[in-house]
Design a protein around this motif. Structure first.
Motif, PDB file in Angstrom:
ATOM      1  N   ASP A 151       0.829  -1.213   0.000  1.00 38.82           N
ATOM      2  CA  ASP A 151       0.000   0.000   0.000  1.00 38.82           C
ATOM      3  C   ASP A 151       0.864   1.264   0.000  1.00 38.82           C
ATOM      4  O   ASP A 151       0.542   2.259  -0.664  1.00 38.82           O
ATOM      5  CB  ASP A 151      -0.922  -0.005   1.224  1.00 38.82           C
ATOM      6  CG  ASP A 151      -2.048  -1.026   1.093  1.00 38.82           C
ATOM      7  OD1 ASP A 151      -2.241  -1.543  -0.021  1.00 38.82           O
ATOM      8  OD2 ASP A 151      -2.729  -1.289   2.100  1.00 38.82           O
ATOM      9  N   ILE A 152       1.988   1.232   0.755  1.00 43.40           N
ATOM     10  CA  ILE A 152       2.893   2.392   0.792  1.00 43.40           C
ATOM     11  C   ILE A 152       3.462   2.653  -0.598  1.00 43.40           C
ATOM     12  O   ILE A 152       3.517   3.795  -1.073  1.00 43.40           O
ATOM     13  CB  ILE A 152       4.025   2.157   1.809  1.00 43.40           C
ATOM     14  CG1 ILE A 152       3.465   2.176   3.237  1.00 43.40           C
ATOM     15  CG2 ILE A 152       5.129   3.209   1.667  1.00 43.40           C
ATOM     16  CD1 ILE A 152       4.442   1.715   4.291  1.00 43.40           C
ATOM     17  N   ILE A 153       3.881   1.577  -1.277  1.00 41.87           N
ATOM     18  CA  ILE A 153       4.448   1.719  -2.631  1.00 41.87           C
ATOM     19  C   ILE A 153       3.394   2.279  -3.578  1.00 41.87           C
ATOM     20  O   ILE A 153       3.671   3.191  -4.372  1.00 41.87           O
ATOM     21  CB  ILE A 153       4.977   0.356  -3.128  1.00 41.87           C
ATOM     22  CG1 ILE A 153       6.187  -0.079  -2.293  1.00 41.87           C
ATOM     23  CG2 ILE A 153       5.350   0.430  -4.614  1.00 41.87           C
ATOM     24  CD1 ILE A 153       6.637  -1.500  -2.553  1.00 41.87           C
ATOM     25  N   LEU A 154       2.155   1.757  -3.500  1.00 44.65           N
ATOM     26  CA  LEU A 154       1.093   2.205  -4.405  1.00 44.65           C
ATOM     27  C   LEU A 154       0.741   3.674  -4.170  1.00 44.65           C
ATOM     28  O   LEU A 154       0.487   4.417  -5.124  1.00 44.65           O
ATOM     29  CB  LEU A 154      -0.146   1.321  -4.232  1.00 44.65           C
ATOM     30  CG  LEU A 154       0.016  -0.143  -4.667  1.00 44.65           C
ATOM     31  CD1 LEU A 154      -1.252  -0.929  -4.373  1.00 44.65           C
ATOM     32  CD2 LEU A 154       0.350  -0.236  -6.155  1.00 44.65           C
TER      33      LEU A 154
ATOM     34  N   VAL B 113      -2.815   2.508   5.526  1.00 49.50           N
ATOM     35  CA  VAL B 113      -2.434   3.437   4.451  1.00 49.50           C
ATOM     36  C   VAL B 113      -3.693   3.840   3.685  1.00 49.50           C
ATOM     37  O   VAL B 113      -4.439   2.988   3.200  1.00 49.50           O
ATOM     38  CB  VAL B 113      -1.419   2.788   3.491  1.00 49.50           C
ATOM     39  CG1 VAL B 113      -1.060   3.766   2.364  1.00 49.50           C
ATOM     40  CG2 VAL B 113      -0.160   2.379   4.246  1.00 49.50           C
ATOM     41  N   LYS B 114      -3.956   5.135   3.601  1.00 49.19           N
ATOM     42  CA  LYS B 114      -5.152   5.653   2.930  1.00 49.19           C
ATOM     43  C   LYS B 114      -4.795   6.099   1.511  1.00 49.19           C
ATOM     44  O   LYS B 114      -4.037   7.040   1.317  1.00 49.19           O
ATOM     45  CB  LYS B 114      -5.740   6.838   3.707  1.00 49.19           C
ATOM     46  CG  LYS B 114      -6.040   6.529   5.174  1.00 49.19           C
ATOM     47  CD  LYS B 114      -7.020   5.380   5.326  1.00 49.19           C
ATOM     48  CE  LYS B 114      -7.309   5.085   6.801  1.00 49.19           C
ATOM     49  NZ  LYS B 114      -8.168   3.890   6.956  1.00 49.19           N
ATOM     50  N   ILE B 115      -5.360   5.404   0.535  1.00 49.34           N
ATOM     51  CA  ILE B 115      -5.152   5.751  -0.876  1.00 49.34           C
ATOM     52  C   ILE B 115      -6.462   6.295  -1.422  1.00 49.34           C
ATOM     53  O   ILE B 115      -7.503   5.634  -1.346  1.00 49.34           O
ATOM     54  CB  ILE B 115      -4.708   4.520  -1.691  1.00 49.34           C
ATOM     55  CG1 ILE B 115      -3.421   3.929  -1.095  1.00 49.34           C
ATOM     56  CG2 ILE B 115      -4.496   4.886  -3.153  1.00 49.34           C
ATOM     57  CD1 ILE B 115      -2.966   2.657  -1.764  1.00 49.34           C
ATOM     58  N   GLU B 116      -6.426   7.525  -1.946  1.00 50.00           N
ATOM     59  CA  GLU B 116      -7.642   8.165  -2.445  1.00 50.00           C
ATOM     60  C   GLU B 116      -8.140   7.478  -3.710  1.00 50.00           C
ATOM     61  O   GLU B 116      -7.357   7.175  -4.614  1.00 50.00           O
ATOM     62  CB  GLU B 116      -7.368   9.641  -2.749  1.00 50.00           C
ATOM     63  CG  GLU B 116      -7.047  10.466  -1.523  1.00 50.00           C
ATOM     64  CD  GLU B 116      -6.861  11.929  -1.868  1.00 50.00           C
ATOM     65  OE1 GLU B 116      -7.483  12.373  -2.851  1.00 50.00           O
ATOM     66  OE2 GLU B 116      -6.101  12.610  -1.164  1.00 50.00           O
TER      67      GLU B 116
END
Length: 645
Positions: A242-245, A278-281
Motif C-alpha cells: 500500500d505504501i508503494i502504491l 495506508v489511505k489511498i484516495e
C-alpha cells in the motif's frame, strides 16, 4: 587521469564509478590527508556555460546540507577545463549492486533503507532542495549498513540548462515521475514517486516498467499502472504494498504529502505488516449504480392503491396520535423534562495539557474528566523518557464533549544506536565513525602507554553496546611511553669496564667508544663523556665515551727507513702570526697517529714568508700552529711531492 592532481590538492588514485553525467574517482586530499571522492563532469557538459553556472550554484546549495544520510560535499572547482565536485568518500556498495546480488530484500531491510532515504530527502526538502534523480545508483550503503544519498542539486542543474539546450530528458527514466517525463512541474512529491519506485525494486528485485527505449518507458510512467508488487513477490505484506502504491500515484495530489508521512507509515508497517492503515484516495467517492426505468402504468397503479389504504388508516392514525401526545405531555409535567435534558445535552470540558506527563498519569487525568483515551502511536524521542507523552490530539485548551477520545503519542525513549569499535584507532581519524553512528565525542583523557601517541587505548561506552542516538563516547588516548629522567653519573677517570657497568645499571646505553693516545691518562681510562655529569638525561639514552690508549710509543726510524723517507718543502706565510716572535709547531697525522715533526721559535721575516722542509712516506696530513693556534692544514703526498689544501 590517474595520478593527476586537481586544484594542487586532490591526487586521483583510481576510478570507482561513473554515469551519464560524470566519472567518479577515489582521490587523496593532500591538505587534510584523507580520502575523498571526486566526481568529474564529462566534456559534453563543460562546454555549456549556462549549465556550468547552474552546476556551481546548485552544488554549493547542496554543500550546505548536513545530515548523516547525505554524502557531504566538500569542494567545487575546475582545473584546466576539468570541472569537478569533491565529496565524502563512502566505503561500501550502491543499493543497485546490493539488489543485483541479493534480489528482493527482506521486509525489515527494505523499510530500514527506505526510512533512511526518506530522512535524507526530508532534510533536503526542509532546505528547499529537490533531488530529482532518486535511484538505487545514487544511494550508497556503507559497510555498517548506513544509507548515504548522493548527487543532491546536480539533477536540477541538468534539468534547468542542458535539457533545454538538447531537447532530451537526462536522468534515470526507470525512476522518473510522470511529471518529469512530461516536462511538467517538479516538486518534493516527485522525489517521493522515485522513492516509491526504489521501494518497489527493493521489494521485488525489478523495476515496474521496462521498454525498448527511454521514451517508451517514460510513456508507461505517464499512462500505465504499475503491476502489483505482490504479483511478483508473494511475500510482500499488504502494508508495504500500500505504501508503494500510494507513493507511485500518477496524480501528485494523491501521493504522500511529505517525507514525514511516508516515514510514519514505514514505521507502522514494521509493527503491522498486514495492516490497512495506508489511505489511498479513490477517483470517485461512490460507485455508479444502474437504476431501472419507471413506467407510467406503475405510477398510476401505486397512487390508487396508496389513496385507498390511506383513507382506511386515517381515522386510526388520528386517534393514536392524540393518545401519544397526551402521554408525552404527562411525562414532561412529571419530571421527564429533566431526564431528557440530561440524556441529550452532553457537558463540554477543556482538554488538559498532557505533553511531558507519564502515560498512566495522563490516562487518570483524562478519565477523571470523562474523556476516552487512545494510544495512537509510539515514537522515539530525544526529549522525553520512555512512557511519557510527546504529542496529543486535540491540543491542550480545546473544548470537547465528555466521552470524546483523546489520542496520545507516547515516547519510546531515544533511538538506540550501536557503539562502534574505536580501540587501536587514531583519535584524529574517528570523526567519520562517530558521525556515521550518530554519536558525539565526549571526554578525551591522555595516559602513558606502549601504544603510539594518539592511538585510542579504551572507550566508554564499550563497543557494540546500544546507547541513545547523540550520546557521547569518552576515550583514553595514548601519549606514548612514560619518559624517566636519570641524573648523568660521572664516568671520567673510570676504567672502561667500570664505566660500562655504571651506564647499564643507571638505565642508559653505551654508545660509540673512541680510543685516543694520551700521555697524561693511563690506558683504558675514560678521558671524556658525551653528556656532562650531573645533567638530567632520558632513560635509555646512548652515551659516547673517549678512552685513553696510553702514551703513544714513537720509535726512531731506522737508517733504512730514514733513507726511504722523502723531503717536501712548503711555504709559510708569517702575516698570520700575531707576535713578532712566535712558536712554530708542525704536526704530522698519519694512520690516525699524530706526531710533532717540528717545533721552534721563529721571527717574522721581512719578506713575510719562509719555506719549511719535512720528511715522510706515503700520504699524510700536516697541521701548522703559531703559538699553539692552528693556522692551516695541508695534505702532502711524500711520493709525488704534491701539496693540497
Amino acid at each position: 587521469m590517474i595520478g593527476k592532481i586537481l586544484g594542487n590538492r586532490y591526487e586521483i588514485i583510481e576510478k570507482i564509478g561513473g554515469g551519464g553525467m560524470a566519472l567518479v574517482y577515489k582521490a587523496k586530499c593532500k591538505l587534510l590527508n584523507r580520502y575523498v571522492a571526486v566526481k568529474i563532469l564529462r566534456p559534453e557538459f563543460t562546454s555549456d556555460e549556462e549549465f556550468i553556472r547552474s552546476f556551481k550554484k546548485e552544488s554549493q546549495a547542496a554543500a550546505s546540507l548536513s545530515h548523516p544520510n547525505i554524502v557531504n560535499i566538500y569542494d567545487v572547482g575546475n582545473d584546466d577545463d576539468i570541472y569537478y565536485l569533491v565529496m565524502e568518500y563512502v566505503k561500501g556498495k550502491t543499493l543497485k549492486q546490493i539488489i543485483k546480488e541479493k534480489g528482493p530484500l527482506q521486509l525489515e531491510e527494505t523499510i530500514n533503507i527506505g526510512k533512511q532515504i526518506a530522512l535524507a530527502l526530508q532534510h533536503a526538502h526542509n532546505n528547499h532542495i529537490v533531488h530529482r534523480d532518486i535511484k538505487p545508483h545514487n544511494i550508497m550503503i556503507t559497510d555498517d549498513g548506513r544509507v548515504k544519498v548522493t548527487d543532491f542539486g546536480i539533477a536540477k542543474a541538468v534539468t534547468s540548462s542542458t535539457v533545454t539546450n538538447t531537447g532530451n530528458v537526462i536522468g534515470s527514466v526507470h525512476y522518473f515521475s510522470p511529471e518529469q517525463a512530461r516536462g511538467g512541474y517538479i516538486d518534493e512529491k516527485s522525489d517521493l514517486y522515485s522513492l516509491g519506485i526504489v521501494l518497489y525494486e527493493m521489494a521485488t528485485g525489478k523495476v515496474p516498467f521496462e521498454g525498448e527505449s527511454p521514451i517508451s518507458i517514460a510513456l508507461k510512467h505517464i499512462h500505465e499502472d504499475i503491476k502489483l508488487p505482490s504479483e511478483i513477490n508473494k511475500n510482500i505484506p499488504k502494508a508495504l504494498e500500500d505504501i508503494i502504491l500510494k507513493a507511485t500515484q500518477k496524480d501528485q495530489t494523491k501521493r504522500y504529502n511529505s517525507t514525514k508521512d511516508i516515514c510514519e507509515d514505514l514505521e507502522q508497517a514494521l509493527k503491522q505488516p498486514s495492516g490497512s492503515f495506508v489511505k489511498i484516495e479513490d477517483d470517485d467517492d461512490s460507485p455508479t449504480q444502474v437504476i431501472p426505468a419507471i413506467k407510467d402504468e406503475d405510477i398510476k397503479l401505486k397512487n390508487s392503491t396508496y389513496e385507498r389504504k390511506n383513507s382506511q388508516k386515517s381515522n386510526r392514525t388520528i386517534m393514536w396520535s392524540a393518545i401519544i401526545t397526551a402521554f408525552i405531555l404527562a411525562l414532561i409535567f412529571t419530571g421527564g423534562l429533566f431526564y431528557l435534558k440530561k440524556l441529550f445535552i452532553v457537558p463540554e470540558k477543556e482538554v488538559p495539557s498532557l505533553i511531558g506527563i507519564e502515560l498512566e498519569e495522563a490516562k487518570t487525568n483524562l478519565e477523571n474528566l470523562g474523556f476516552g483515551v487512545e494510544v495512537a502511536a509510539e515514537k522515539n524521542s530525544d526529549q522525553y523518557k520512555k512512557g511519557y507523552i510527546i504529542d496529543q490530539e486535540p491540543a491542550a485548551g480545546k473544548i470537547c464533549k465528555e466521552g470524546y477520545t483523546i489520542k496520545l503519542t507516547v515516547s519510546k525513549g531515544p533511538k538506540l544506536v550501536e557503539v562502534p569499535t574505536f580501540i587501536n584507532k587514531n583519535i584524529n581519524e574517528i570523526e567519520y565513525l562517530l558521525e556515521n553512528a550518530g554519536l558525539k565525542e565526549g571526554i578525551v583523557k591522555y595516559e602513558n602507554h606502549t601504544l603510539p601517541i594518539g592511538v585510542i587505548i579504551s572507550q566508554s561506552p564499550q563497543a557494540r553496546k546500544k546507547v541513545p542516538k547523540g550520546s557521547e563516547v569518552n576515550f583514553v588516548v595514548s601519549q606514548g611511553p612514560r619518559i624517566r629522567f636519570i641524573l648523568m653519573p660521572s664516568l671520567v677517570g673510570q676504567d672502561i669496564n667500570s664505566a660500562k657497568r655504571t651506564i647499564e645499571t643507571s638505565g642508559l646505553k653505551l654508545g660509540n667508544v673512541e680510543y685516543r693516545f694520551d700521555e697524561n691518562v693511563q690506558k683504558d681510562i675514560v678521558i671524556s663523556q658525551s653528556i656532562k655529569a650531573g645533567t638530567e638525561v632520558e632513560e635509555n639514552k646512548a652515551i659516547n665515551l673517549v678512552v685513553s690508549k696510553g702514551p703513544e710509543e714513537v720509535s726512531q726510524p731506522s737508517e733504512e727507513e730514514e733513507l726511504q723517507m722523502k723531503s717536501v718543502s712548503f711555504p709559510l706565510f708569517y702575516d698570520q702570526a700575531k707576535q713578532e716572535e712566535f712558536v712554530l709547531k708542525i704536526v704530522k697525522i698519519q694512520n690516525g697517529i699524530s706526531t710533532d715533526v717540528y717545533s721552534a721559535i721563529h721571527h717574522k721575516s721581512k719578506s713575510g714568508k719562509e719555506k719549511i722542509t719535512i720528511k715522510g712516506r706515503d700520504k699524510a696530513t700536516i697541521e701548522i700552529y703559531f703559538d699553539n693556534e692552528l693556522i692551516t692544514t695541508k695534505q702532502i703526498d711524500f711520493e709525488t711531492g704534491k701539496i693540497y689544501d
